[in-house]
Design an enzyme around this catalytic site. Structure first.
Site, PDB file in Angstrom:
ATOM      1  N   LYS A 182       0.832  -1.202   0.000  1.00 10.18           N
ATOM      2  CA  LYS A 182       0.000   0.000   0.000  1.00 10.18           C
ATOM      3  C   LYS A 182       0.877   1.267   0.000  1.00 10.18           C
ATOM      4  CE  LYS A 182      -3.906  -2.358   0.096  1.00 10.18           C
ATOM      5  NZ  LYS A 182      -3.704  -3.791   0.322  1.00 10.18           N
TER       6      LYS A 182
HETATM    7  C1  LIG Z   1      -4.946  -4.810   0.814  1.00 13.64           C
HETATM    8  C2  LIG Z   1      -6.416  -4.914   0.904  1.00 13.64           C
HETATM    9  C3  LIG Z   1      -7.062  -5.516   2.001  1.00 13.64           C
HETATM   10  C4  LIG Z   1      -6.323  -6.262   3.091  1.00 13.64           C
HETATM   11  O1  LIG Z   1      -5.375  -5.517   3.751  1.00 13.64           O
HETATM   12  P1  LIG Z   1      -4.412  -6.245   4.823  1.00 13.64           P
HETATM   13  O2  LIG Z   1      -3.829  -5.069   5.571  1.00 13.64           O
HETATM   14  O3  LIG Z   1      -3.398  -7.006   4.048  1.00 13.64           O
HETATM   15  O4  LIG Z   1      -5.251  -7.093   5.701  1.00 13.64           O
HETATM   16  C5  LIG Z   1      -8.435  -5.482   2.053  1.00 13.64           C
HETATM   17  N1  LIG Z   1      -9.170  -4.910   1.078  1.00 13.64           N
HETATM   18  C6  LIG Z   1      -8.583  -4.349   0.000  1.00 13.64           C
HETATM   19  C7  LIG Z   1      -9.450  -3.700  -1.039  1.00 13.64           C
HETATM   20  C8  LIG Z   1      -7.194  -4.324  -0.130  1.00 13.64           C
HETATM   21  O5  LIG Z   1      -6.627  -3.776  -1.212  1.00 13.64           O
END
Ligand SMILES: *Cc1c(COP(=O)(O)O)cnc(C)c1O
Length: 376
Positions: A182
Site C-alpha cells: 500500500k
Molecule cells: C490490501 C487490501 C485488504 C487487506 O489488507 P491487509 O492489511 O493485508 O489485511 C483489504 N481490502 C482491499 C481492497 C485491499 O486492497
C-alpha cells in the site's frame, strides 16, 4: 533490466523510531507511537476515533463484530475486491451479496445496490478501488433510507478524498491497510476508523480482547474485566514506531506517487487513442492517492502476452482479482446479484504496472517503449 512490480519504500527514520520504542521499554500495543499514529489518522481524516490494528483484515473483522451481524444477515459489496472484504463478514455467519462494478472507476455500481437489498441486508461495503472514491453520496443516501451500516474498505484509500472529504471518514466505519504493497506501510498493518460515535467505546473493547482495559487505563472504571466478545487486534509498538516514520512523510510520499502516476498517464495517451489500451478514469470530484496504475487491455489473451512480454524485459506487472463470486469459497458462501458483466470482463483485462517510490522517469519511458514496441 530489472524493474520489480513493487518495492516497499522506507523513509530512513523507521529504525530510529523503533530504537526509541526499544529504549522506552514499551513493546506491547497502545504506547506512545500507537497514540501518535491514532491522533494523526484522526487529524487527517476527521474520524471520531482511529484505532491501529495489525491489518486491514483485522479492522474489517472488528467492523463486522460492531455491525452485530446474525447468521444469514446480508452484506452488499463488490465481487471485484480482495478476499478479506468478504471473509470478515463470513466469519460472523453473514452472506456477502455481490453486485457489479462500474466500468469507469471499477468501484461498486451504486445504481445496482438498491435492487440487491432484502429484509436480511444489514450493511454496504464500498471498496475504494485504486484509492478512487466510490459514489459515497448515493451510497450514504441508500443506507440512510434502508437503515444500513456503511463500512468503507479504504485499504487503498489513505490520503484520497471524495468531494473534499477524506476516504474513510464518510461511512459509519472504515478500514485502512498499511501492508507493504500500500502507500503508507508498516509491513503488515491497518486501522479502524470509527465515525459513528455510538460505536467508538465498543470498538476499543473488541480490539482489547473484549475487555475494558482502555477505560481502566484512563481511570474511567476501577476494574479491568471481560465485558464483550473480542480478540487481540492491536499491533505492537515496534510496528507503530515504523508506521510513524511513514506518516510523517505521507504528504511527500503521495506527491511522489502522483508524479509517477501522471508520467504513466501521459505516456499512454497515444496508445489509448489508437485503441490499444484504456487508461484509469478518475472523476473530477475525486482526489486520488496514486495507489495504482492500471491499464485495460483488449482481451485475456492480449493481457497474458503483455505480462509475458514485460517479464522478458525484466519488468514486473500483475493482474487481480479473481471475482469473489466465482472463487470456490465465494460460490458457497456468497450470492451474486445479476450477471456481474463488468466484474468478469475487467478481471480478464486489467494489468497493474510498477508504481513505487524510487521508480525513475527514464524507467517509465523504458516501460512505455517496451509496451509500444513489443508484440502482445
Ligand atoms: C490490501 C487490501 C485488504 C487487506 O489488507 P491487509 O492489511 O493485508 O489485511 C483489504 N481490502 C482491499 C481492497 C485491499 O486492497
Amino acid at each position: 533490466m530489472n524493474i520489480p512490480f513493487n518495492k516497499p519504500y522506507m523513509t530512513g527514520k523507521e529504525l530510529w523510531y523503533i530504537a526509541q520504542a526499544h529504549h522506552n521499554g514499551w513493546l506491547a500495543g497502545d504506547g506512545g507511537f500507537t497514540k501518535k499514529c491514532n491522533a494523526w489518522l484522526e487529524l487527517r481524516t476527521g474520524a471520531r476515533r482511529a484505532l491501529l490494528t495489525h491489518s486491514c483484515t483485522a479492522a474489517l473483522e472488528m467492523a463486522a463484530i460492531l455491525a452485530d451481524l446474525q447468521p444469514g444477515d446480508e452484506v452488499i459489496m463488490p465481487s471485484y475486491t480482495f478476499v478479506s472484504t468478504a471473509n470478515a463478514f463470513v466469519l460472523r455467519g453473514a452472506v456477502p451479496v455481490f453486485v457489479d462494478i462500474r466500468p469507469d472507476t471499477l468501484n461498486i455500481d451504486e445504481t445496482l445496490i438498491e435492487a440487491a437489498i432484502t429484509d436480511r441486508t444489514r450493511a454496504i461495503v464500498p471498496v475504494h478501488y485504486a484509492g478512487v472514491g466510490c459514489e459515497m453520496d448515493a451510497i450514504m443516501d441508500i443506507a440512510a433510507r434502508h437503515k444500513l451500516l456503511v463500512i468503507e474498505d479504504a485499504a487503498q484509500g489513505i490520503m484520497s478524498s471524495y468531494k473534499g472529504r477524506p476516504l474513510g471518514s464518510i461511512g459509519h466505519l472504515a478500514a485502512l491497510s498499511f501492508h507493504e504493497t500500500k502507500n503508507i506501510i508498516s509491513g503488515e498493518g491497518g486501522a479502524l476508523l470509527v465515525n459513528d460515535p455510538e460505536l467508538a467505546e465498543r470498538a476499543e473493547i473488541i480490539r482489547e480482547k473484549g475487555t475494558n482495559r482502555s477505560q481502566f487505563f484512563r481511570g474511567q472504571v476501577d476494574k479491568y474485566t471481560w465485558v464483550d466478545i473480542g480478540s487481540s487486534y492491536l499491533p505492537s509498538e515496534l510496528i507503530a514506531a515504523f508506521l510513524w516514520a511513514q506518516m510523517e512523510e505521507a504528504d511527500a510520499i503521495t506527491q511522489c506517487r502522483l508524479y509517477i502516476w501522471q508520467a504513466y498517464h501521459d505516456a499512454f495517451v497515444d496508445l489509448e487513442q489508437r485503441g490499444k489500451v484504456v487508461r484509469p478514469r478518475v472523476p473530477t470530484h475525486c482526489e486520488h492517492n496514486a495507489h495504482m496504475y492500471q491499464l485495460l487491455l483488449p482481451s485475456l489473451e492480449k493481457r497474458t502476452a503483455f505480462i509475458a512480454a514485460l517479464k522478458t524485459e525484466g519488468i514486473g506487472s500483475v493482474f487481480h482479482y479473481v471475482p469473489l463470486h466465482t472463487a470456490p469459497a465465494g460460490r458457497h458462501l456468497g450470492r451474486a446479484v445479476g450477471e456481474l458483466r463488468h466484474t468478469l470482463d475487467i478481471s480478464d483485462r486489467l494489468v497493474r504496472l510498477p508504481l513505487w517510490l524510487g521508480l525513475e522517469k527514464y524507467q517509465i519511458e523504458v516501460i512505455r517503449q517496451v509496451i509500444a514496441a513489443t508484440e502482445w
